[in-house]
Scaffold this motif. Structure first.
Motif, PDB file in Angstrom:
ATOM      1  N   UNK A   1       9.260 -48.051  61.910  1.00 32.68           N
ATOM      2  CA  UNK A   1       9.111 -47.229  63.149  1.00 32.68           C
ATOM      3  C   UNK A   1       8.319 -47.755  64.166  1.00 32.68           C
ATOM      4  N   UNK A   2       8.655 -47.787  65.470  1.00 31.48           N
ATOM      5  CA  UNK A   2       7.781 -48.194  66.550  1.00 31.48           C
ATOM      6  C   UNK A   2       7.554 -46.902  67.316  1.00 31.48           C
ATOM      7  N   UNK A   3       6.419 -46.547  66.803  1.00 32.63           N
ATOM      8  CA  UNK A   3       6.121 -45.119  67.629  1.00 32.63           C
ATOM      9  C   UNK A   3       5.512 -45.063  68.860  1.00 32.63           C
TER      10      UNK A   3
ATOM     11  N   UNK B   1       9.477 -46.119  76.446  1.00 31.73           N
ATOM     12  CA  UNK B   1      10.182 -44.756  76.885  1.00 31.73           C
ATOM     13  C   UNK B   1      10.642 -44.078  76.063  1.00 31.73           C
ATOM     14  N   UNK B   2      10.700 -42.727  76.143  1.00 34.67           N
ATOM     15  CA  UNK B   2      11.258 -41.844  75.015  1.00 34.67           C
ATOM     16  C   UNK B   2      12.675 -42.039  74.639  1.00 34.67           C
TER      17      UNK B   2
ATOM     18  N   UNK C   1       9.361 -51.683  83.362  1.00 32.91           N
ATOM     19  CA  UNK C   1       9.291 -50.049  83.848  1.00 32.91           C
ATOM     20  C   UNK C   1       9.653 -49.094  82.729  1.00 32.91           C
ATOM     21  N   UNK C   2      10.753 -49.130  82.150  1.00 34.29           N
ATOM     22  CA  UNK C   2      10.944 -48.453  80.853  1.00 34.29           C
ATOM     23  C   UNK C   2      10.805 -49.043  79.633  1.00 34.29           C
TER      24      UNK C   2
END
Length: 278
Positions: A58-60, A64-65, A208-209
């Motif tokens: 997991x890359x928490x 960006x969401x 940016x994102x």
């Protein structure tokens, strides 16, 4: 310096061979992860380099969401277990919350504390309490001597199975820079030092994102770190970084891995026969 024992056959520290900690940024699928571990292991075997496979379930901390984060913990750990059993190498993955430590430690050999979380006391104590090796990435916001307090927290929890990783320091917005003085400064704390050559060229949030990166500079920074003195080299590696779902701009292509590692080995061999200048 303390040698940090990873497994029965692998230790990191003074007098030990170079170790590569490498693999894709994030677990994309079981088959792809296994394939990458096998291919990297072949390169390391040819060069006589010790190898710890790295990939995050997991890359928490994605920008960006909407960014791809990886796998649920159960399926991610099953994939890492396959790597251990089928490729026969130790594995490393990140934990982001203290409650994950015990579960993840049942599978992996090294628990990694992400740079943004390196001062989280409960996370450090939980990782140390498992008895597994703990690799702490120095925060982008910390001076190298500030890692002394991180080490003291881990030692207070009863462990000396510690690795410390340099991964660059914030330099204005969206940019990192490496102060190579940090390598001997952190090494003076008594534990092996790892250089993260790929995250050091990351441009956090630079697109940016998502984060950008300058992977063309990875070989230069890796050679410089080897010349100064490191115990292990951390690099994220992907067969097609331009189409990777996470950290593609700073990962090195699998096809270039052997060339980069040969350069590092050559630098280390020169140091073994050349007296120190200071």
């Amino acid at each position: 310096m303390i040698q940090t024992q990873i497994s029965k056959t692998l230790s990191i520290g003074d007098g030990c061979p170079l170790t590569l900690i490498g693999g894709p940024c994030v677990i994309e699928s079981g088959d792809f992860t296994l394939k990458m571990a096998e291919e990297i292991a072949k390169v390391c075997d040819r060069l006589g380099v010790s190898f710890i496979f790295k990939s995050s379930f997991d890359k928490a901390n994605r920008t960006s969401i909407n960014s791809f984060r990886g796998q649920p913990i159960e399926s991610g750990l099953k994939i890492l277990q396959r790597v251990k059993e089928e490729v026969g190498v130790p594995v490393l993955t990140d934990i982001h919350e203290s409650h994950q430590a015990v579960t993840v430690a049942e599978v992996v050999d090294v628990l990694q504390i992400p740079a943004f979380l390196c001062r989280q006391t409960d996370l450090l104590l939980a990782a140390a309490a498992t008895g597994k090796v703990v690799n702490v990435k120095k925060g982008q916001f910390l001076a190298p001597w500030d890692m002394r307090q991180v080490v003291r927290k881990l030692e207070a929890a009863g462990t000396k199975r510690i690795l410390l990783t340099e991964r660059g320091t914030s330099f204005g917005y969206n940019t990192l820079v490496v102060d190579f003085r940090s390598l001997p400064q952190m090494r003076s704390l008594g534990y092996p030092v790892v250089f993260d050559a790929t995250h050091s060229v990351q441009m956090p949030g630079g697109q940016g994102d998502k984060s950008g990166g300058q992977r063309q500079f990875v070989p230069y920074l890796a050679r410089a770190a080897a010349a100064i003195g490191i115990d292990a080299l951390f690099m994220e590696i992907h067969e097609d970084p331009d189409n990777a779902p996470s950290d593609g701009p700073n990962m090195i292509p699998l096809a270039q891995l052997e060339t980069v590692l040969r350069q590092i080995i050559n630098v280390r061999n020169c140091l073994e026969v050349t007296p120190a200048l200071v």
